[in-house]
Design a protein around this motif. Structure first.
Motif, PDB file in Angstrom:
ATOM      1  N   ARG A  18      17.991  31.446  19.034  1.00 39.92           N
ATOM      2  CA  ARG A  18      19.320  32.019  18.773  1.00 39.92           C
ATOM      3  C   ARG A  18      19.241  33.374  18.076  1.00 39.92           C
ATOM      4  O   ARG A  18      20.248  34.014  17.811  1.00 39.92           O
ATOM      5  N   LEU A  19      18.017  33.818  17.793  1.00 40.31           N
ATOM      6  CA  LEU A  19      17.860  35.179  17.250  1.00 40.31           C
ATOM      7  C   LEU A  19      17.591  36.174  18.377  1.00 40.31           C
ATOM      8  O   LEU A  19      17.270  37.336  18.133  1.00 40.31           O
ATOM      9  N   ASP A 128      11.827  28.133   8.116  1.00 37.01           N
ATOM     10  CA  ASP A 128      12.806  29.141   8.525  1.00 37.01           C
ATOM     11  C   ASP A 128      14.115  29.092   7.747  1.00 37.01           C
ATOM     12  O   ASP A 128      15.171  29.338   8.292  1.00 37.01           O
ATOM     13  N   HIS A 129      14.020  28.773   6.449  1.00 37.29           N
ATOM     14  CA  HIS A 129      15.220  28.818   5.619  1.00 37.29           C
ATOM     15  C   HIS A 129      14.975  29.715   4.411  1.00 37.29           C
ATOM     16  O   HIS A 129      13.853  29.835   3.943  1.00 37.29           O
ATOM     17  N   ILE A 130      16.041  30.305   3.918  1.00 39.15           N
ATOM     18  CA  ILE A 130      15.953  31.181   2.750  1.00 39.15           C
ATOM     19  C   ILE A 130      16.550  30.425   1.559  1.00 39.15           C
ATOM     20  O   ILE A 130      17.744  30.131   1.550  1.00 39.15           O
ATOM     21  N   LYS A 242      20.105  29.044   2.946  1.00 40.19           N
ATOM     22  CA  LYS A 242      20.668  29.692   4.127  1.00 40.19           C
ATOM     23  C   LYS A 242      19.754  29.426   5.314  1.00 40.19           C
ATOM     24  O   LYS A 242      18.548  29.699   5.257  1.00 40.19           O
ATOM     25  N   ASP A 243      20.346  28.882   6.364  1.00 40.62           N
ATOM     26  CA  ASP A 243      19.625  28.765   7.618  1.00 40.62           C
ATOM     27  C   ASP A 243      19.895  30.059   8.369  1.00 40.62           C
ATOM     28  O   ASP A 243      21.022  30.349   8.731  1.00 40.62           O
ATOM     29  N   VAL A 244      18.859  30.876   8.554  1.00 45.45           N
ATOM     30  CA  VAL A 244      19.077  32.183   9.183  1.00 45.45           C
ATOM     31  C   VAL A 244      18.785  32.085  10.681  1.00 45.45           C
ATOM     32  O   VAL A 244      18.095  32.903  11.258  1.00 45.45           O
ATOM     33  N   GLY A 245      19.349  31.048  11.295  1.00 44.07           N
ATOM     34  CA  GLY A 245      19.035  30.756  12.691  1.00 44.07           C
ATOM     35  C   GLY A 245      19.823  31.545  13.712  1.00 44.07           C
ATOM     36  O   GLY A 245      19.485  31.542  14.885  1.00 44.07           O
ATOM     37  N   ALA A 253      22.882  36.953   5.454  1.00 45.07           N
ATOM     38  CA  ALA A 253      21.946  36.629   4.362  1.00 45.07           C
ATOM     39  C   ALA A 253      21.286  37.898   3.824  1.00 45.07           C
ATOM     40  O   ALA A 253      21.078  38.044   2.621  1.00 45.07           O
ATOM     41  N   ASN A 254      20.967  38.841   4.716  1.00 42.95           N
ATOM     42  CA  ASN A 254      20.411  40.120   4.264  1.00 42.95           C
ATOM     43  C   ASN A 254      21.444  40.902   3.459  1.00 42.95           C
ATOM     44  O   ASN A 254      21.129  41.477   2.419  1.00 42.95           O
TER      45      ASN A 254
END
Length: 424
Positions: A18-19, A128-130, A242-245, A253-254
């Protein structure tokens, strides 16, 4: 035999589809984040800050950059004779060679690695999470409850609960039931995909279920432990996670890092985020420059203007160029006179002079509206954009492009331009 109280297994094989083009050539955990980090730095730093000094990193999809980044673990103080960090790709066995087919299958294929430390507890993490989390506090909870399995959960708004695996607990936080993406959720405690298992519980569950296709924690291992009557507990986490998916959640998130009072603070002394840093000179900001509320990585040179943006390391922003609400990753060059609005630009991109990105009205993306949306322009790594082109919103470009690829020097909103041979 070496004995470790708790070892961590970090699942970092995800493609992160999804990125979009950001993960065409790189695994999601290796995607840049926050100017100088990669996503995997956050769970790895959590391990070191929590006193977990033995981490197996399970890689699969496009692992090269991840493997190079982790190396022998020096930045995380994980270069140790006993324990430390070990990269665990799928490997060929004499009987059959198989890829990791599910989260738990990946762990099952590394039973020997875990056995060699004879741990009491195994911590399962995803790469893959922040977030910042002290796994030691979670382990104390696990011991105090006499649990066989502890699952980290996070309260989510009830209306969002149907998107998650939901845990139903009693007053003592014991899990009585769970539902995967329920239509009518009975609780708002969402599983974070972070588990602590007693080693013997995990080993038995993996061996018994080894032949399940796509062996997965949520679908197979946790239900098996529950049916067997093992005690499962929910550890509630209330910090930033945060899931940055998706491109939008990654962008948000950035952007949250540059809030005046950031909810997620990269600058805390007692909880450092470690990463592998290149040896780069300091940033340079010319006299004609304006920089407001932005993060700039080392070695970056700014001759234009930057507002509300996260700029990586070794980036050059040319004279007269204006960058707003954008993420620009390492070693990208933006020539003079450009205008960038809400763009995510991957590493090693070359943008010609007088290029305008993110202009005009929004239109739905023609190929992947579920990926390219929210008005963001996404440029894949090593792409090249010629001088003087204009690109609309919800668009995506990947590859070395020339003026011939643009009609009247422009790419309308919602268009996808991927040069053949560049998407693989």
């Amino acid at each position: 035999m070496v004995k470790k109280e708790m070892i961590a297994m970090l699942l970092a094989g995800g493609q992160g589809s999804r990125l979009g083009v950001l993960t065409s050539k790189v695994a999601k955990p290796a995607v840049s984040f926050g100017g100088k980090y990669r996503i995997i730095d956050f769970p790895l730093s959590n391990c070191i800050n929590s006193g977990v000094d033995t981490v197996g990193v399970l890689t699969q999809y496009q692992p090269l950059r991840l493997n190079t980044h982790i190396g022998i673990g020096i930045p995380w103080d994980l270069d140790r004779n006993i324990g430390g960090v070990t990269v665990l790709p799928p490997y060929e066995k004499s009987a059959n060679s198989e890829w990791y087919t599910g989260t738990a299958n990946a762990i099952y294929q590394n039973l020997d690695y875990m056995e060699s430390f004879n741990p009491e507890y195994v911590l399962i993490l995803s790469g893959d999470h922040i977030y910042k989390m002290d796994y030691e506090v979670m382990l104390d909870f696990h011991k105090e409850k006499g649990a066989d399995v502890t699952i980290a959960v996070m309260p989510v708004p009830m209306e969002e609960a149907k998107r998650f695996g939901i845990m139903i607990t009693d007053d003592n936080r014991k899990i009585t039931d769970f539902e995967e993406k329920p239509e009518n959720p009975r609780s708002n405690l969402a599983s974070m995909g972070i588990y602590i298992f007693n080693w013997k519980t995990l080993k038995e569950a993996l061996l018994v279920n080894a032949d399940q296709p796509g062996l997965d924690f949520g679908k197979h291992v946790i239900p098996y432990c529950h049916q067997k009557g093992e005690s499962l507990y929910a550890y509630e986490f209330n910090g930033y996670w945060k899931d940055v998916g998706t491109l939008n959640s990654y962008w948000q998130a950035n952007m949250e890092l540059i809030d005046i009072v950031p909810e997620f603070n990269l600058y805390e002394e007692y909880w450092k985020i470690y990463t592998r840093s290149e040896i780069l000179p300091p940033q340079y900001i010319a006299d004609s420059t304006l920089v407001e509320r932005s993060i700039l990585g080392e070695g970056t040179e700014v001759y234009g203007e930057v507002y509300n943006s996260v700029i990586g390391c070794g980036v050059t922003i040319g004279k007269g160029s204006v960058v707003r609400d954008s993420i620009i990753m390492n070693n990208t060059v933006i020539k003079e006179g450009c205008e960038l609005n809400k763009a995510i630009i991957a590493e090693n991109v070359r943008i010609g002079s007088h290029v305008r990105l993110g202009v005009g009205d929004e239109a739905e993306n023609e190929t992947d509206p579920h990926i390219y949306n929210s008005g963001i322009v996404t440029i894949g790594e090593k792409s090249v954009l010629p001088d003087g082109v204009t690109v609309g919103k919800n668009s995506c470009i990947f590859g070395v492009t020339t003026l011939d690829d643009f009609q009247d020097k422009s790419l309308a909103s919602g268009k996808t331009l991927i040069k053949a041979g560049d998407e693989k």
